[in-house]
Design an enzyme around this catalytic site. Structure first.
Site, PDB file in Angstrom:
ATOM      1  N   GLU A 117      44.268  39.991  59.544  1.00 48.30           N
ATOM      2  CA  GLU A 117      44.626  41.317  59.822  1.00 48.30           C
ATOM      3  C   GLU A 117      45.547  41.859  58.770  1.00 48.30           C
ATOM      4  OE1 GLU A 117      42.699  43.158  61.176  1.00 48.30           O
ATOM      5  OE2 GLU A 117      41.759  42.332  63.121  1.00 48.30           O
ATOM      6  N   HIS A 140      49.674  43.756  66.863  1.00 50.57           N
ATOM      7  CA  HIS A 140      48.270  43.763  67.352  1.00 50.57           C
ATOM      8  C   HIS A 140      47.961  43.100  68.301  1.00 50.57           C
ATOM      9  CE1 HIS A 140      44.024  44.418  67.534  1.00 50.57           C
ATOM     10  NE2 HIS A 140      43.911  42.932  67.178  1.00 50.57           N
ATOM     11  N   HIS A 142      45.578  42.613  72.385  1.00 53.77           N
ATOM     12  CA  HIS A 142      44.493  43.188  73.128  1.00 53.77           C
ATOM     13  C   HIS A 142      44.479  43.187  74.608  1.00 53.77           C
ATOM     14  CE1 HIS A 142      41.583  40.484  70.132  1.00 53.77           C
ATOM     15  NE2 HIS A 142      42.262  41.706  69.473  1.00 53.77           N
ATOM     16  N   GLU A 171      56.265  57.834  83.629  1.00 53.15           N
ATOM     17  CA  GLU A 171      57.027  56.895  82.827  1.00 53.15           C
ATOM     18  C   GLU A 171      56.261  57.159  81.639  1.00 53.15           C
ATOM     19  OE1 GLU A 171      60.325  54.335  82.008  1.00 53.15           O
ATOM     20  OE2 GLU A 171      59.856  55.659  83.747  1.00 53.15           O
ATOM     21  N   HIS A 212      38.173  47.060  70.588  1.00 54.22           N
ATOM     22  CA  HIS A 212      38.826  45.758  69.957  1.00 54.22           C
ATOM     23  C   HIS A 212      40.289  45.499  70.370  1.00 54.22           C
ATOM     24  CE1 HIS A 212      40.149  43.783  65.448  1.00 54.22           C
ATOM     25  NE2 HIS A 212      40.637  43.321  66.816  1.00 54.22           N
TER      26      HIS A 212
END
Length: 267
Positions: A117, A140, A142, A171, A212
């Site tokens: 990436e 990055h 998931h 919040e 993703h």
């Protein structure tokens, strides 16, 4: 023999990488080799390390002269986040961008190729440099529930997604008032994904990569993690209420507006 020296400032950054990588793994946000981290360490890496010979050299997918001479710590390709948590230097490397911005060198401590990436990470670092931003960290990962929402057609609409997340818990509006950008699905590791992400970050510090994961930028890795954890909590709460067969009531607009002055929220 040339050898990288890990000064105290670098050690602190690596300790933070290890801590947060461990949290990400424990939360189930990094299956197999999922997730990646990059940090601009140019200001703290030290002159001796900046001049280390290359262990390997790779071309960049486009001219990135804005990063010329800059150095980064980047997690490695196919490396597991749980192992990054145990030993960042065995699962990542320091890299240096060439003076013409056309390539980068891996300078140690080991010859570990960075994440696939990297086009997105470096494109974002270029964007941050152009803005003279103090943000030097890109994460990055998931987060399960937040990523799952990108499969829901109504939440592919950025405005509806953010309104839902803000309304599930005060919040979220307090600490992420700019919300998330929504990036349509693109093949991972491509410049197309990189360019769409940069566009989303013009108005946000986080972007959902459809079907993703999520990407965030910030000054410190722990800051990005904490904000992402807060965003994902709203997604979890939404899912719990829906699973019970109810439509979440959520905060009203008046209740959200009532948070702006007490918490000095900048919109």
């Amino acid at each position: 023999m040339f050898k990288m020296k890990i000064n105290e400032a670098l050690k602190q950054k690596l300790d933070e990488v290890a801590e947060i990588a461990g949290y990400i793994w424990q939360k189930g946000w990094a299956e197999r080799n999922a997730g990646n981290i990059s940090i601009n360490v140019t200001d703290i890496i030290g002159d001796e390390n900046k001049s280390l010979p290359a262990l390997s050299r790779y071309p960049l997918p486009r001219d990135m002269k804005e990063l010329a001479g800059n150095c980064f710590f980047v997690t490695g390709t196919l490396k597991l986040m749980r192992n990054v948590g145990k030993n960042p230097l065995k699962n990542g490397s320091f890299v240096r961008v060439a003076p013409d911005g056309s390539s980068y060198d891996v300078i140690g401590p080991e010859n570990i190729k960075p994440t696939s990436e990297l086009p997105s990470h470096f494109s974002i670092h270029v964007f941050l440099k152009k803005k003279n931003s103090s943000k030097k960290v890109v994460l990055h990962t998931h987060p399960t529930e937040l990523t799952a929402l990108s499969h829901v057609i109504e939440f592919k609409d950025e405005k509806r997604l953010n309104e839902m997340l803000w309304k599930m818990h005060p919040e979220v509006f307090i600490v992420v008032p700019r919300g998330l950008g929504m990036v349509p699905y693109e093949v991972p590791g491509t410049l197309e994904l990189a360019d769409l992400t940069v566009k989303a970050l013009e108005n946000h510090d986080f972007a959902v990569w459809e079907k993703h994961g999520v990407l965030g930028v910030g000054e410190e890795l722990v800051e990005i993690f904490d904000l992402l954890d807060t965003l994902n909590k709203s997604a979890i709460m939404y899912g719990y209420v829906k699973a019970c067969g109810h439509q979440p009531e959520g905060l009203t607009q008046a209740q959200l507006d009532g948070l702006i002055k007490p918490f000095n929220i900048k919109l």
